[in-house]
Design a protein around this motif. Structure first.
Motif, PDB file in Angstrom:
ATOM      1  N   ALA A 215       0.821  -1.212   0.000  1.00  0.00           N
ATOM      2  CA  ALA A 215       0.000   0.000   0.000  1.00  0.00           C
ATOM      3  C   ALA A 215       0.853   1.259   0.000  1.00  0.00           C
ATOM      4  N   LEU A 216       1.872   1.293   0.854  1.00  0.00           N
ATOM      5  CA  LEU A 216       2.732   2.472   0.937  1.00  0.00           C
ATOM      6  C   LEU A 216       3.493   2.704  -0.364  1.00  0.00           C
ATOM      7  N   ALA A 217       3.955   1.610  -0.987  1.00  0.00           N
ATOM      8  CA  ALA A 217       4.665   1.747  -2.264  1.00  0.00           C
ATOM      9  C   ALA A 217       3.720   2.206  -3.372  1.00  0.00           C
ATOM     10  N   LEU A 218       2.512   1.654  -3.396  1.00  0.00           N
ATOM     11  CA  LEU A 218       1.539   2.075  -4.404  1.00  0.00           C
ATOM     12  C   LEU A 218       1.172   3.546  -4.239  1.00  0.00           C
ATOM     13  N   ARG A 219       1.058   3.992  -3.009  1.00  0.00           N
ATOM     14  CA  ARG A 219       0.700   5.395  -2.745  1.00  0.00           C
ATOM     15  C   ARG A 219       1.693   6.342  -3.397  1.00  0.00           C
ATOM     16  N   THR A 220       2.975   6.015  -3.291  1.00  0.00           N
ATOM     17  CA  THR A 220       4.006   6.858  -3.898  1.00  0.00           C
ATOM     18  C   THR A 220       4.049   6.684  -5.406  1.00  0.00           C
ATOM     19  N   ALA A 221       4.005   5.449  -5.881  1.00  0.00           N
ATOM     20  CA  ALA A 221       4.126   5.181  -7.318  1.00  0.00           C
ATOM     21  C   ALA A 221       2.977   5.794  -8.111  1.00  0.00           C
ATOM     22  N   CYS A 222       1.761   5.789  -7.545  1.00  0.00           N
ATOM     23  CA  CYS A 222       0.589   6.305  -8.253  1.00  0.00           C
ATOM     24  C   CYS A 222       0.476   7.826  -8.196  1.00  0.00           C
TER      25      CYS A 222
END
Length: 241
Positions: free
Chosen positions: A218-225
């Motif tokens: 979730a944390l990685a997706l938040r930044t990537a998106c």
């Protein structure tokens, strides 16, 4: 859902329409306005626009999934599997998206179809919400601890669905969910979302390992998106994802 009242003399020329969400309400109002010869004007909402919506119905499952990327971390999840609901609620909360996912599956057979089809719907909703993927940060990694467990996730919004999942789960089940299906869920989500996903977890307790993995993702997706303010085009030297 539309209902008529032909059996009621006073309501014979009327109907009732039931809508499931704000977007469906906007579409209905626009269609009714068009029939009446006017213009349908969707009401303004402050929720942003990057959305994905998937309705999937098979002989094994029926799923409604709606994803708002620029959300607040709100989740309404009901899959029939409590631990899966728990993981997806944590995913939405730390990703800061709004997620509505409801599944009615053939759990009397086993849990496989429910997990797999929920992953398909969630991944396809993400792919829709990302659109042409212009101006995104694209790459991101994050770590999330949960007591003795530590998870690391790396994301690439590459347009190519691939996953390498190392959860190291030992028990046969966590609640109602077979642990063998959790890597399959993440792999299916990555493939249908057309993202590169790498996850590695260390720890002793399987509940902690699985939950830490979803939080790190979730944390990685938040930044990537998130949009990259320094980039106007596609984040690729090829010029196309």
């Amino acid at each position: 859902m539309v209902r008529t009242f032909a059996h009621e003399p006073l309501l014979a020329g009327h109907f009732r329409a039931t809508v499931s969400d704000p977007d469906a309400n906007d579409r209905l109002c626009a269609a009714l306005a068009e029939l009446a010869g006017g213009e349908g004007r969707p009401r303004e909402r402050a929720t942003g626009g990057r959305r994905g919506e998937v309705r999937r119905a098979t002989k094994e499952t029926r799923i409604d999934c709606r994803l708002l990327l620029d959300g607040s971390g709100r989740a309404k999840v009901a899959t029939g599997l409590g631990f899966l609901d728990h993981l997806l609620t944590a995913l939405a909360f730390w990703w800061m998206v709004d997620l509505d996912l409801h599944c009615s599956g053939d759990l009397w057979v086993d849990e496989h179809h429910t997990l797999e089809d929920c992953a398909i719907a969630l991944g396809e909703s993400l792919d829709q919400a990302l659109g042409d993927r212009v101006g995104l940060t694209r790459f991101a990694d994050a770590r999330a601890p949960l007591d003795e467990a530590l998870a690391e996730a790396t994301i690439d919004l590459s347009g190519r669905g691939i996953a390498r999942i190392e959860l190291g789960l030992q028990d046969e089940r966590i609640g109602q969910v077979p642990t063998s299906l959790l890597p399959h869920f993440l792999d299916t989500f990555a493939r249908r979302g057309r993202i590169g996903l790498h996850v590695r977890v260390e720890g002793e307790d399987d509940h902690h390992r699985a939950e830490a993995a979803f939080k790190a993702i979730a944390l990685a997706l938040r930044t990537a998106c998130a949009p990259d303010p320094a980039r106007a085009g596609v984040s690729s030297t090829k010029g196309l994802l």
